[in-house]
Design a protein around this motif. Structure first.
Motif, PDB file in Angstrom:
ATOM      1  N   LEU A  52       0.826  -1.205   0.000  1.00  3.07           N
ATOM      2  CA  LEU A  52       0.000   0.000   0.000  1.00  3.07           C
ATOM      3  C   LEU A  52       0.860   1.254   0.000  1.00  3.07           C
ATOM      4  N   ARG A  53       1.942   1.227   0.780  1.00  2.00           N
ATOM      5  CA  ARG A  53       2.861   2.373   0.790  1.00  2.00           C
ATOM      6  C   ARG A  53       3.459   2.622  -0.589  1.00  2.00           C
ATOM      7  N   ALA A  54       3.632   1.553  -1.368  1.00  5.88           N
ATOM      8  CA  ALA A  54       4.335   1.644  -2.650  1.00  5.88           C
ATOM      9  C   ALA A  54       3.399   1.821  -3.843  1.00  5.88           C
ATOM     10  N   GLN A  55       2.111   2.051  -3.626  1.00  7.13           N
ATOM     11  CA  GLN A  55       1.183   2.182  -4.740  1.00  7.13           C
ATOM     12  C   GLN A  55       1.604   3.295  -5.695  1.00  7.13           C
ATOM     13  N   THR A  56       1.604   2.992  -6.979  1.00  5.84           N
ATOM     14  CA  THR A  56       1.967   3.983  -7.986  1.00  5.84           C
ATOM     15  C   THR A  56       0.918   5.083  -8.086  1.00  5.84           C
ATOM     16  N   ASP A  57      -0.301   4.786  -7.675  1.00  8.48           N
ATOM     17  CA  ASP A  57      -1.357   5.792  -7.545  1.00  8.48           C
ATOM     18  C   ASP A  57      -1.726   5.855  -6.066  1.00  8.48           C
ATOM     19  N   PRO A  58      -1.235   6.850  -5.332  1.00  4.14           N
ATOM     20  CA  PRO A  58      -1.471   6.910  -3.894  1.00  4.14           C
ATOM     21  C   PRO A  58      -2.804   7.533  -3.503  1.00  4.14           C
ATOM     22  N   ASP A  59      -3.639   7.858  -4.486  1.00  2.83           N
ATOM     23  CA  ASP A  59      -4.909   8.525  -4.222  1.00  2.83           C
ATOM     24  C   ASP A  59      -5.986   7.482  -3.915  1.00  2.83           C
ATOM     25  N   PHE A  60      -5.949   6.963  -2.697  1.00  2.00           N
ATOM     26  CA  PHE A  60      -6.952   6.002  -2.247  1.00  2.00           C
ATOM     27  C   PHE A  60      -7.085   6.119  -0.738  1.00  2.00           C
ATOM     28  N   GLU A  61      -8.112   5.494  -0.191  1.00  2.00           N
ATOM     29  CA  GLU A  61      -8.315   5.443   1.256  1.00  2.00           C
ATOM     30  C   GLU A  61      -8.432   3.988   1.677  1.00  2.00           C
ATOM     31  N   LEU A  62      -7.978   3.684   2.885  1.00  2.00           N
ATOM     32  CA  LEU A  62      -8.145   2.335   3.422  1.00  2.00           C
ATOM     33  C   LEU A  62      -8.671   2.446   4.845  1.00  2.00           C
ATOM     34  N   ILE A  63      -9.809   1.841   5.089  1.00  2.00           N
ATOM     35  CA  ILE A  63     -10.384   1.765   6.427  1.00  2.00           C
ATOM     36  C   ILE A  63      -9.935   0.454   7.061  1.00  2.00           C
ATOM     37  N   ILE A  64      -9.263   0.535   8.202  1.00  2.00           N
ATOM     38  CA  ILE A  64      -8.907  -0.667   8.964  1.00  2.00           C
ATOM     39  C   ILE A  64      -9.868  -0.764  10.136  1.00  2.00           C
ATOM     40  N   VAL A  65     -10.623  -1.854  10.196  1.00  2.00           N
ATOM     41  CA  VAL A  65     -11.644  -2.028  11.214  1.00  2.00           C
ATOM     42  C   VAL A  65     -11.117  -2.924  12.332  1.00  2.00           C
ATOM     43  N   ILE A  66     -11.163  -2.424  13.552  1.00  3.04           N
ATOM     44  CA  ILE A  66     -10.753  -3.200  14.721  1.00  3.04           C
ATOM     45  C   ILE A  66     -11.904  -3.262  15.719  1.00  3.04           C
ATOM     46  N   GLY A  67     -11.800  -4.171  16.670  1.00  3.93           N
ATOM     47  CA  GLY A  67     -12.802  -4.256  17.716  1.00  3.93           C
ATOM     48  C   GLY A  67     -12.528  -3.249  18.821  1.00  3.93           C
ATOM     49  N   ASP A  68     -13.588  -2.765  19.456  1.00  2.00           N
ATOM     50  CA  ASP A  68     -13.387  -1.818  20.548  1.00  2.00           C
ATOM     51  C   ASP A  68     -12.798  -2.481  21.785  1.00  2.00           C
ATOM     52  N   SER A  69     -12.688  -3.811  21.750  1.00  2.00           N
ATOM     53  CA  SER A  69     -12.083  -4.542  22.860  1.00  2.00           C
ATOM     54  C   SER A  69     -10.621  -4.890  22.603  1.00  2.00           C
ATOM     55  N   LEU A  70     -10.061  -4.488  21.452  1.00  2.00           N
ATOM     56  CA  LEU A  70      -8.657  -4.783  21.174  1.00  2.00           C
ATOM     57  C   LEU A  70      -7.796  -4.136  22.252  1.00  2.00           C
ATOM     58  N   PRO A  71      -6.949  -4.919  22.939  1.00  2.00           N
ATOM     59  CA  PRO A  71      -6.132  -4.365  24.026  1.00  2.00           C
ATOM     60  C   PRO A  71      -5.311  -3.160  23.568  1.00  2.00           C
ATOM     61  N   LYS A  72      -5.122  -2.235  24.494  1.00  2.00           N
ATOM     62  CA  LYS A  72      -4.474  -0.963  24.181  1.00  2.00           C
ATOM     63  C   LYS A  72      -3.105  -1.135  23.550  1.00  2.00           C
ATOM     64  N   GLN A  73      -2.297  -2.099  24.034  1.00  2.00           N
ATOM     65  CA  GLN A  73      -0.946  -2.238  23.477  1.00  2.00           C
ATOM     66  C   GLN A  73      -0.988  -2.621  22.003  1.00  2.00           C
ATOM     67  N   HIS A  74      -1.996  -3.390  21.618  1.00  2.00           N
ATOM     68  CA  HIS A  74      -2.126  -3.771  20.211  1.00  2.00           C
ATOM     69  C   HIS A  74      -2.708  -2.627  19.380  1.00  2.00           C
ATOM     70  N   ARG A  75      -3.627  -1.881  19.983  1.00  2.30           N
ATOM     71  CA  ARG A  75      -4.177  -0.708  19.301  1.00  2.30           C
ATOM     72  C   ARG A  75      -3.063   0.313  19.041  1.00  2.30           C
ATOM     73  N   ASP A  76      -2.238   0.540  20.062  1.00  2.00           N
ATOM     74  CA  ASP A  76      -1.129   1.488  19.909  1.00  2.00           C
ATOM     75  C   ASP A  76      -0.141   1.007  18.847  1.00  2.00           C
ATOM     76  N   ARG A  77       0.130  -0.285  18.851  1.00  5.14           N
ATOM     77  CA  ARG A  77       1.060  -0.842  17.866  1.00  5.14           C
ATOM     78  C   ARG A  77       0.532  -0.648  16.449  1.00  5.14           C
ATOM     79  N   LEU A  78      -0.754  -0.855  16.272  1.00  6.47           N
ATOM     80  CA  LEU A  78      -1.359  -0.679  14.950  1.00  6.47           C
ATOM     81  C   LEU A  78      -1.245   0.778  14.496  1.00  6.47           C
ATOM     82  N   HIS A  79      -1.495   1.710  15.400  1.00  8.76           N
ATOM     83  CA  HIS A  79      -1.360   3.124  15.042  1.00  8.76           C
ATOM     84  C   HIS A  79       0.092   3.450  14.709  1.00  8.76           C
TER      85      HIS A  79
END
Length: 267
Positions: A52-79
């Motif tokens: 995704l970082r290397a897309q030749t056309d960077p004009d797109f959006e990506l929604i990453i869906v997580i659960g509201d119960s995902l532990p904070k350390q994993h949420r922080d890591r994802l961000h």
């Protein structure tokens, strides 16, 4: 034309999995197992995000869906690992019906629903070619007559790789497969409320025209310890270690670095 992608990262949906659980609590416990989440992060960091970082056309959006119960350390890591990628928006949701929540998020993401858009799904353990967005956008122009006559049209790139990632690097084999999640895009006419999540990917041809392209390899599907579709008995796919030349091709085509794979999975 707006291009919107959707990625589910260990989201504890009600339904939407081939592996069944007796309760949502059991599903959450399964999804958040430390060894499972570590593998998902390994694959996200080395396979799903670099392309995704290397897309030749960077004009797109990506929604990453997580659960509201995902532990904070994993949420922080994802961000942390998605920092610097302006295309990505992380959305936290409570457990809900899979298609219901995904359709809602895609509909809300359309900046102007009166205008057409393109949508795609992106699994957190797979890669698309670095020119996928560019090719998807160009396909609409190539098929102008078709999209004019239909409210939805799917575009399916059928050539790709099955691959296994490990401490020794990448082992893979090239295959042809129709209507796989990766490199399957969908045109949606302005004013049409449908989304790519209204349809099971392997059945989308029942509801709209599908333009198939068996040209260059456009995706990498990883086989790993926690593929949802492979938790039951399935026929194994034989793979062979990539040569150095093939590793270069993977790097150029999918932004997957075999040396990074060896370092990341060799820990």
């Amino acid at each position: 034309m707006q291009v919107i992608g959707l990625c589910r990262f260990s989201y504890p949906a009600i339904g939407g999995f081939q592996v069944e659980h007796d309760s949502i609590e059991e599903r959450i416990a399964f999804l958040y197992q430390p060894d499972r989440l570590e593998e998902r992060f390994q694959l996200l960091e080395t396979v799903a995000l670099p392309c995704l970082r290397a897309q030749t056309d960077p004009d797109f959006e990506l929604i990453i869906v997580i659960g509201d119960s995902l532990p904070k350390q994993h949420r922080d890591r994802l961000h942390d690992i998605t920092a610097g990628m302006p295309q990505i928006r992380i959305v936290s949701e409570p457990p809900r019906r899979q298609r219901e929540v995904m359709k809602e998020l895609l509909q809300k993401a359309r900046r102007d629903p009166s205008k057409p858009c393109l949508q795609f799904r992106h699994d957190d353990d797979d890669a698309i070619s670095v020119d996928f967005v560019e090719r998807l956008r160009a396909s609409v122009d190539d098929c102008a007559g078709l999209v004019k006559r239909h409210k939805t049209v799917a575009f399916d790139w059928t050539r790709g790789y099955v691959a296994e990632m490990g401490a020794d690097g990448i082992a893979a084999t090239e295959i042809l497969r129709t209507l796989y999640v990766a490199s399957l895009g969908m045109y949606i006419r302005g004013g049409c409320p449908l989304t790519i999540m209204n349809f099971a990917h392997e059945k989308i041809h029942r509801f709209m025209p599908v333009v198939s392209d068996s040209g260059p390899p456009m995706w990498v599907r990883t086989h790993n310890g926690y593929n949802d579709s492979r938790q039951k008995k399935v026929k194994p796919v034989p793979v062979e270690p990539l040569t150095r030349e093939q590793e270069g091709e993977f790097r150029a085509r999918f932004a997957i670095d075999a040396d990074q794979i060896r370092r990341r999975f060799g820990r």
